[in-house]
Every structure is written in C-alpha cells, then in structure tokens.
Design an enzyme around this catalytic site. Sequence first.
Site, PDB file in Angstrom:
ATOM      1  N   ALA A 192      27.889 -10.213  55.038  1.00  0.00           N
ATOM      2  CA  ALA A 192      26.556 -10.348  54.419  1.00  0.00           C
ATOM      3  C   ALA A 192      26.548  -9.954  52.943  1.00  0.00           C
ATOM      4  CB  ALA A 192      25.554  -9.498  55.190  1.00  0.00           C
ATOM      5  N   ASP A 193      27.709  -9.993  52.266  1.00  0.00           N
ATOM      6  CA  ASP A 193      27.752  -9.507  50.878  1.00  0.00           C
ATOM      7  C   ASP A 193      28.120 -10.641  49.917  1.00  0.00           C
ATOM      8  OD1 ASP A 193      27.796  -7.648  48.704  1.00  0.00           O
ATOM      9  OD2 ASP A 193      28.456  -6.072  50.081  1.00  0.00           O
ATOM     10  N   ASP A 248      33.051 -11.010  65.434  1.00  0.00           N
ATOM     11  CA  ASP A 248      31.622 -11.145  65.101  1.00  0.00           C
ATOM     12  C   ASP A 248      31.293 -10.158  63.969  1.00  0.00           C
ATOM     13  OD1 ASP A 248      28.881 -11.410  65.152  1.00  0.00           O
ATOM     14  OD2 ASP A 248      28.636 -10.651  67.206  1.00  0.00           O
ATOM     15  N   ARG A 249      31.839 -10.429  62.768  1.00  0.00           N
ATOM     16  CA  ARG A 249      31.720  -9.473  61.663  1.00  0.00           C
ATOM     17  C   ARG A 249      30.386  -9.572  60.934  1.00  0.00           C
ATOM     18  NH1 ARG A 249      30.702  -6.988  57.934  1.00  0.00           N
ATOM     19  NH2 ARG A 249      31.994  -5.750  56.518  1.00  0.00           N
ATOM     20  N   LYS A 250      29.723 -10.709  61.062  1.00  0.00           N
ATOM     21  CA  LYS A 250      28.437 -10.906  60.363  1.00  0.00           C
ATOM     22  C   LYS A 250      28.520 -10.459  58.912  1.00  0.00           C
ATOM     23  CE  LYS A 250      25.377 -10.679  64.390  1.00  0.00           C
ATOM     24  NZ  LYS A 250      26.276 -10.204  65.469  1.00  0.00           N
ATOM     25  N   GLY A 265      30.367 -12.992  47.366  1.00  0.00           N
ATOM     26  CA  GLY A 265      31.651 -13.647  47.613  1.00  0.00           C
ATOM     27  C   GLY A 265      32.856 -12.754  47.398  1.00  0.00           C
ATOM     28  N   ASP A 321      31.829  -5.868  73.774  1.00  0.00           N
ATOM     29  CA  ASP A 321      31.360  -4.760  72.930  1.00  0.00           C
ATOM     30  C   ASP A 321      31.725  -3.417  73.562  1.00  0.00           C
ATOM     31  OD1 ASP A 321      30.337  -6.812  71.440  1.00  0.00           O
ATOM     32  OD2 ASP A 321      28.242  -6.436  71.932  1.00  0.00           O
ATOM     33  N   HIS A 363      33.718  -6.994  68.440  1.00  0.00           N
ATOM     34  CA  HIS A 363      33.158  -6.206  67.333  1.00  0.00           C
ATOM     35  C   HIS A 363      34.224  -5.136  67.106  1.00  0.00           C
ATOM     36  CE1 HIS A 363      29.203  -7.754  66.585  1.00  0.00           C
ATOM     37  NE2 HIS A 363      28.799  -7.620  67.824  1.00  0.00           N
TER      38      HIS A 363
HETATM   39  O1  6AU Z   1      24.921 -10.183  75.939  1.00  0.00           O
HETATM   40  P1  6AU Z   1      24.735  -8.961  75.094  1.00  0.00           P
HETATM   41  O2  6AU Z   1      23.294  -8.762  74.695  1.00  0.00           O
HETATM   42  O3  6AU Z   1      25.335  -7.716  75.695  1.00  0.00           O
HETATM   43  O4  6AU Z   1      25.600  -9.195  73.758  1.00  0.00           O
HETATM   44  C1  6AU Z   1      25.255 -10.143  72.812  1.00  0.00           C
HETATM   45  C2  6AU Z   1      26.295 -10.182  71.709  1.00  0.00           C
HETATM   46  C3  6AU Z   1      26.396  -8.918  70.862  1.00  0.00           C
HETATM   47  C4  6AU Z   1      25.631  -9.224  69.587  1.00  0.00           C
HETATM   48  O5  6AU Z   1      26.210  -8.591  68.461  1.00  0.00           O
HETATM   49  C5  6AU Z   1      25.798 -10.743  69.465  1.00  0.00           C
HETATM   50  O6  6AU Z   1      25.977 -11.241  70.787  1.00  0.00           O
HETATM   51  N1  6AU Z   1      24.648 -11.451  68.841  1.00  0.00           N
HETATM   52  C6  6AU Z   1      24.827 -12.336  67.759  1.00  0.00           C
HETATM   53  C7  6AU Z   1      26.102 -12.893  67.335  1.00  0.00           C
HETATM   54  C8  6AU Z   1      27.091 -13.340  68.260  1.00  0.00           C
HETATM   55  O7  6AU Z   1      26.309 -13.159  66.169  1.00  0.00           O
HETATM   56  C9  6AU Z   1      23.721 -12.844  67.080  1.00  0.00           C
HETATM   57  C10 6AU Z   1      22.424 -12.639  67.617  1.00  0.00           C
HETATM   58  O8  6AU Z   1      21.449 -13.163  67.116  1.00  0.00           O
HETATM   59  N2  6AU Z   1      22.302 -11.875  68.750  1.00  0.00           N
HETATM   60  C11 6AU Z   1      23.363 -11.286  69.372  1.00  0.00           C
HETATM   61  O9  6AU Z   1      23.166 -10.636  70.402  1.00  0.00           O
HETATM   62  O10 6AU Z   1      27.755  -8.693  70.589  1.00  0.00           O
END
Ligand code: 6AU
Length: 261
Positions: free
Chosen positions: A95-96, A91-93, A98, A38, A62
């Site tokens: 959420a909209d 890790d785009r997540k 289709g 990140d 990201h």
């Molecule tokens: O180890 P960190 O806390 O610095 O980073 C955790 C990474 C971040 C979050 O966007 C991601 O994991 N994340 C996700 C993902 C991967 O989908 C889901 C979640 O529940 N928690 C989370 O931290 O890039």
Amino acid sequence: MSASKSYLERSKLHSNPTAKAFLELMERKKSNLSVAADLTSKHALIELADKVGPYICLLKTHIDVVDDFDQDLVDQLTALAKKHDFMIFEDRKFADIGNTVKLQYSSGVYKIASWSDITNAHTVPGEGIIQGLREVGLPLNRCLLLLAEMSSAGTLAKGDYTTTTVELARKYKDFVVGFIAMQRYEDRDGDDFIYMTPGVGLDQTSDGLGQQWKHPREVIYDRGCDVIIVGRGIYGNGRDAAKEAKRYQEAGWNAYLERIK
Ligand code: 6AU
C-alpha cells in the site's frame, strides 16, 4: 464473457504465463479453493499446507504473522507446493509508493518476490505502486492482484475507487492478472481477469470483527468469481482441515460446473 468459459479454455488464451499456468492447474486439480493459512507457528502452517494440499489450487499466506519465520519455512512451503501441485499467494496487501514497495517486495526478512507466485496491492497510492511491484515481479514471472473491493463491513473500496482500480488493471495487464473482489465486473476488450473472493464460509456468516462470510455457490455461481478464499471455515474451532477442505473444494467446483454449463 470469460465467466461462461472453462478455466482450461481461458488458460489457452491467457497472455500472462503465471495466470495461464494457474488456470491450467485449477482445471487439472478440479479446485478453485484457496486456503487462507493465517497461523502463527511455522509447524502449524506447514502441517496445514500438507493436510489441505490435495484439495487446493492456491495456498494464501500472511507470512508476517508467523512467530518463528525462517528461510526453511519458505523452502518447505515451496516443496509442498510441488508435492501437491498448488501455487502460493502471499497476501501482503502492499500500500505504499512505488519505490518503497519495490524494497518491501524484493528485500527484508521475507523476500516475498523470491517465492510467492502471486501477491496483492491496494491502489490507494495510485499507479506507481503497480509500476514498482512490476519492476521486481515481471522478470521473475510473478503476477499481481489488485484489491478492488473488500469483504469487511464498511469497506471504503467501492464505487469510483473500484472503477479506477479496474482501469489500472487494464493498463498493466501484463502483470495485473486479477482482483480481490466481491463480484465479477464486465469484460472489455478481451479482458480475462481472475477474481478471487475472501469472506467465504459454509457454516457461519460473521466473526464479530467485521468479516462477512458468503456461501461458495453465491460467490462462484451468483457473483461469477473464480476462486474462493477460505480460512477459519477450514481450520478454525478445531475443525478437521482436510475434511473441510474437501467439502469446500466440492462446493466451489460444483458451483463452477453449474456456471459454465
Ligand atoms: O476465511 P477467513 O475470514 O478466516 O480469512 C479470510 C482471509 C484473511 C484475510 O486477510 C483475507 O482473506 N481477506 C482479503 C484478501 C485475501 O486480500 C481481502 C478482504 O477483503 N477480506 C479478507 O478477508 O487472510
């Protein structure tokens, strides 16, 4: 139970080609570590990917936080993925609905589907989100993880929401290969989902913004998950990223060996 099998055994039986290749890669590299990169500068992101590359199975990006994003960044990351033998997970997540996610996945500035082996989605919109992403991703041999649970305090992804998400994954097994989850769920009808778990840290337990970090052994051995996702534990606070990545790789791999013993 898939949890007691080796990644290699599981790769042999897996029907999705990308999941199959990913499980093989994990075994070949002896790594179940994904680094969450990140970082907001192209240079820093490339530098980190090169440093941690030897120790990871998956680089998680990201891409929309990078200030100076350009196509050359994608070209360099994919070259590093070849050089060090890792895969890429944006890790785009999503959420909209289709139709919208189809456009977000294929088009715009980032064209995620063109370079990211794996991406993820929330199931809030219902199954249309999977159908939309699948139309774009399947012909390109991409695959999807569903967010069944989250690592953050007070998450709403629990109970019936999690159960329904697992049902949706079973319905679209050709494209959905696993979950972002905090634990492994029971297998049914030969399920073999890949469980990736964020919120992993060896030295700290929280960040003051809701993130909760667990020890790699708790994630892989106690909770039966497959991949640890680690961000700031590796590159935060001026840490030596290569040294930390090696430390997390060993912790994750030893917990896995203990699990399949
Ligand atoms: O180890 P960190 O806390 O610095 O980073 C955790 C990474 C971040 C979050 O966007 C991601 O994991 N994340 C996700 C993902 C991967 O989908 C889901 C979640 O529940 N928690 C989370 O931290 O890039």
